[in-house]
Design a protein around this motif. Structure first.
Motif, PDB file in Angstrom:
ATOM      1  N   VAL A 153       3.333 -10.984  -4.370  1.00 25.37           N
ATOM      2  CA  VAL A 153       3.987  -9.901  -5.136  1.00 25.37           C
ATOM      3  C   VAL A 153       3.057  -8.689  -5.190  1.00 25.37           C
ATOM      4  CG1 VAL A 153       4.830  -9.231  -7.426  1.00 25.37           C
ATOM      5  CG2 VAL A 153       5.384 -11.493  -6.507  1.00 25.37           C
ATOM      6  N   MET A 154       1.770  -8.980  -5.401  1.00 22.48           N
ATOM      7  CA  MET A 154       0.789  -7.903  -5.471  1.00 22.48           C
ATOM      8  C   MET A 154       0.685  -7.168  -4.129  1.00 22.48           C
ATOM      9  SD  MET A 154      -3.269  -8.283  -6.049  1.00 22.48           S
ATOM     10  CE  MET A 154      -3.445  -8.691  -4.309  1.00 22.48           C
ATOM     11  N   ALA A 157       3.234  -4.475  -3.884  1.00 24.63           N
ATOM     12  CA  ALA A 157       2.883  -3.324  -4.714  1.00 24.63           C
ATOM     13  C   ALA A 157       1.753  -2.522  -4.074  1.00 24.63           C
ATOM     14  CB  ALA A 157       2.477  -3.805  -6.108  1.00 24.63           C
ATOM     15  N   LEU A 158       0.799  -3.227  -3.459  1.00 17.23           N
ATOM     16  CA  LEU A 158      -0.319  -2.527  -2.816  1.00 17.23           C
ATOM     17  C   LEU A 158       0.174  -1.698  -1.621  1.00 17.23           C
ATOM     18  CD1 LEU A 158      -3.238  -5.137  -2.740  1.00 17.23           C
ATOM     19  CD2 LEU A 158      -3.129  -3.033  -4.058  1.00 17.23           C
ATOM     20  N   LYS A 160       2.954  -0.136  -1.314  1.00 19.08           N
ATOM     21  CA  LYS A 160       3.516   1.128  -1.806  1.00 19.08           C
ATOM     22  C   LYS A 160       2.406   2.120  -2.153  1.00 19.08           C
ATOM     23  CE  LYS A 160       7.849  -0.693  -3.626  1.00 19.08           C
ATOM     24  NZ  LYS A 160       8.591  -1.068  -4.831  1.00 19.08           N
ATOM     25  N   VAL A 161       1.348   1.597  -2.801  1.00 19.49           N
ATOM     26  CA  VAL A 161       0.239   2.477  -3.194  1.00 19.49           C
ATOM     27  C   VAL A 161      -0.429   3.069  -1.950  1.00 19.49           C
ATOM     28  CG1 VAL A 161      -2.053   2.513  -4.278  1.00 19.49           C
ATOM     29  CG2 VAL A 161      -0.186   1.287  -5.377  1.00 19.49           C
ATOM     30  N   GLN A 164       1.843   5.669  -0.273  1.00 18.33           N
ATOM     31  CA  GLN A 164       1.877   6.906  -1.045  1.00 18.33           C
ATOM     32  C   GLN A 164       0.597   7.712  -0.831  1.00 18.33           C
ATOM     33  OE1 GLN A 164       4.537   8.145  -2.872  1.00 18.33           O
ATOM     34  NE2 GLN A 164       3.209   9.956  -2.772  1.00 18.33           N
ATOM     35  N   ALA A 236      -8.188  -6.231  -3.502  1.00 19.12           N
ATOM     36  CA  ALA A 236      -7.123  -5.482  -4.189  1.00 19.12           C
ATOM     37  C   ALA A 236      -7.719  -4.540  -5.234  1.00 19.12           C
ATOM     38  CB  ALA A 236      -6.150  -6.460  -4.846  1.00 19.12           C
ATOM     39  N   LEU A 240      -7.314  -0.376  -5.183  1.00 17.00           N
ATOM     40  CA  LEU A 240      -6.789   0.413  -6.307  1.00 17.00           C
ATOM     41  C   LEU A 240      -7.842   1.379  -6.841  1.00 17.00           C
ATOM     42  CD1 LEU A 240      -4.648  -2.245  -8.195  1.00 17.00           C
ATOM     43  CD2 LEU A 240      -3.848  -0.232  -6.969  1.00 17.00           C
TER      44      LEU A 240
END
Lengths: 251, 99
Positions: A153-154, A157-158, A160-161, A164, A236, A240
């Protein structure tokens, strides 16, 4: 002198005869004593066997209560794994209960026969070396798979980051490299967790008897999975931290 | 300088011409101003539309990634405890009944 010799013989007979009688038991006495010793030994062994079986039944019933309960780590188990473990534990309980009845009710002709039954408490059931450890290993394997799912799941999300940040013109080369490592490590952890379950769940006491190291590799694999996920977590965090939240705000 | 005489036909025509010119210039000026205002408003809206969602999306993406990292991290802690349980299963309870 002749009188003295007679007295000497008489004295000898008076003193030595009862002693000799006491010192050399009759064959009947010997048989009785041997039988008594054997009976005592059998009773002691039976008592000890009862104690060991009861101890194992207590442990197995506790495990069963945990598996059927609603609290604790075992609740992470998948339904299939839980069902399989409950069935195995019930088989052990039934077997040990039957063995206890047999040991208690049988009049053993020889110590050897009883010893064989007593030894089977260990070799046929392996409650502590295999079953208890097996439950703990399967719980940890399920935990590994559950953790791997959270990491997947992470990953989404990563992605997308990173995308972007790329769209914002940031350098994402290192982030992408770390992301690839995250994916590889999580996949490896997941594969190992699955392999441990496949390997450990069907193991029977005889498998342990044939190879005492049968659980070593699965435990090592679980520890390697943990190391994989730890690396993925660090990667991760770095992604971030490096890409961070946008500093620009509206208005 | 010739004095303006409204009774003079030429003078009247001159004044009318002047008024027409002023009127046309005013209309043209208004139109130019109006177009400019519209363009500015459109630019502001466009900029607001393009910048605001981008920021929101980026922020929510990072927040989502952080939240999922926290969840993954928590599940890793749980795994650590489960592995400690594996190590703590006491194997010497098996005992020795061969004696």
């Amino acid at each position: 002198m002749r009188v003295s010799f007679k007295r000497l013989i008489l004295t000898f007979l008076i003193v030595a005869w009862p002693a000799a009688t006491l010192a050399v038991p009759s064959s009947t006495d010997t048989t009785t004593r041997v039988a008594q010793v054997q009976t005592d030994r059998i009773n002691n062994l039976k008592a000890r066997a009862d104690l060991e079986i009861t101890r194992r039944l207590t442990t197995l019933n506790k495990m069963l209560a945990r598996l059927n309960g609603t609290k604790g780590r075992v609740q992470k188990l998948s339904t299939a794994n839980k069902t399989a473990l409950v069935a195995q534990i019930n088989t052990e309980i039934a077997g040990l209960t039957a063995l206890k009845t047999k040991i208690d009710s049988t009049t053993y002709a020889s110590i050897t026969d009883l010893m064989n039954d007593v030894k089977s408490i260990i070799s046929d059931y392996r409650v502590y070396l295999l079953i208890a450890k097996k439950v703990a290993i399967i719980v940890a394997a399920d935990s590994t798979l559950a953790a791997a799912d959270k990491f997947v799941v992470m990953e989404t999300a990563l992605t997308k980051v990173i995308n972007q940040a790329k769209a914002d013109g940031k350098d994402v080369v290192d982030a992408q490299k770390r992301y690839d490592e995250v994916v590889a490590k999580v996949n490896d952890a997941k594969a190992k967790g699955t392999s441990v379950e496949t390997t450990v769940l069907p193991l029977q006491p005889n498998d342990y008897n044939e190879n005492h190291e049968v659980l070593s590799t699965p435990v090592a694999d679980l520890k390697a999975s943990r190391a994989d996920l730890t690396t993925a977590k660090i990667d991760a965090q770095t992604i971030l931290k490096d890409l961070g939240a946008p500093t620009t705000t509206t208005k | 300088m010739k004095k303006l005489n409204l009774k003079d036909e030429q003078g009247l025509a001159g004044i009318l011409e002047l008024l027409v010119v002023v009127l046309v210039m005013a209309v043209v000026g208004f139109m130019i101003w109006n177009v400019h205002e519209h363009r500015q408003a459109a630019t502001k809206t466009s900029s607001a539309v393009s910048s605001e969602p981008t920021t929101t999306t980026a922020t929510s993406d990072t927040a989502a990634a952080t939240a999922s990292l926290n969840q993954a991290s928590s599940s890793l802690d749980s795994l650590n405890q489960d592995l400690s349980s594996v190590d703590s299963v006491v194997s010497d309870k098996e005992g020795n009944l061969s004696q």
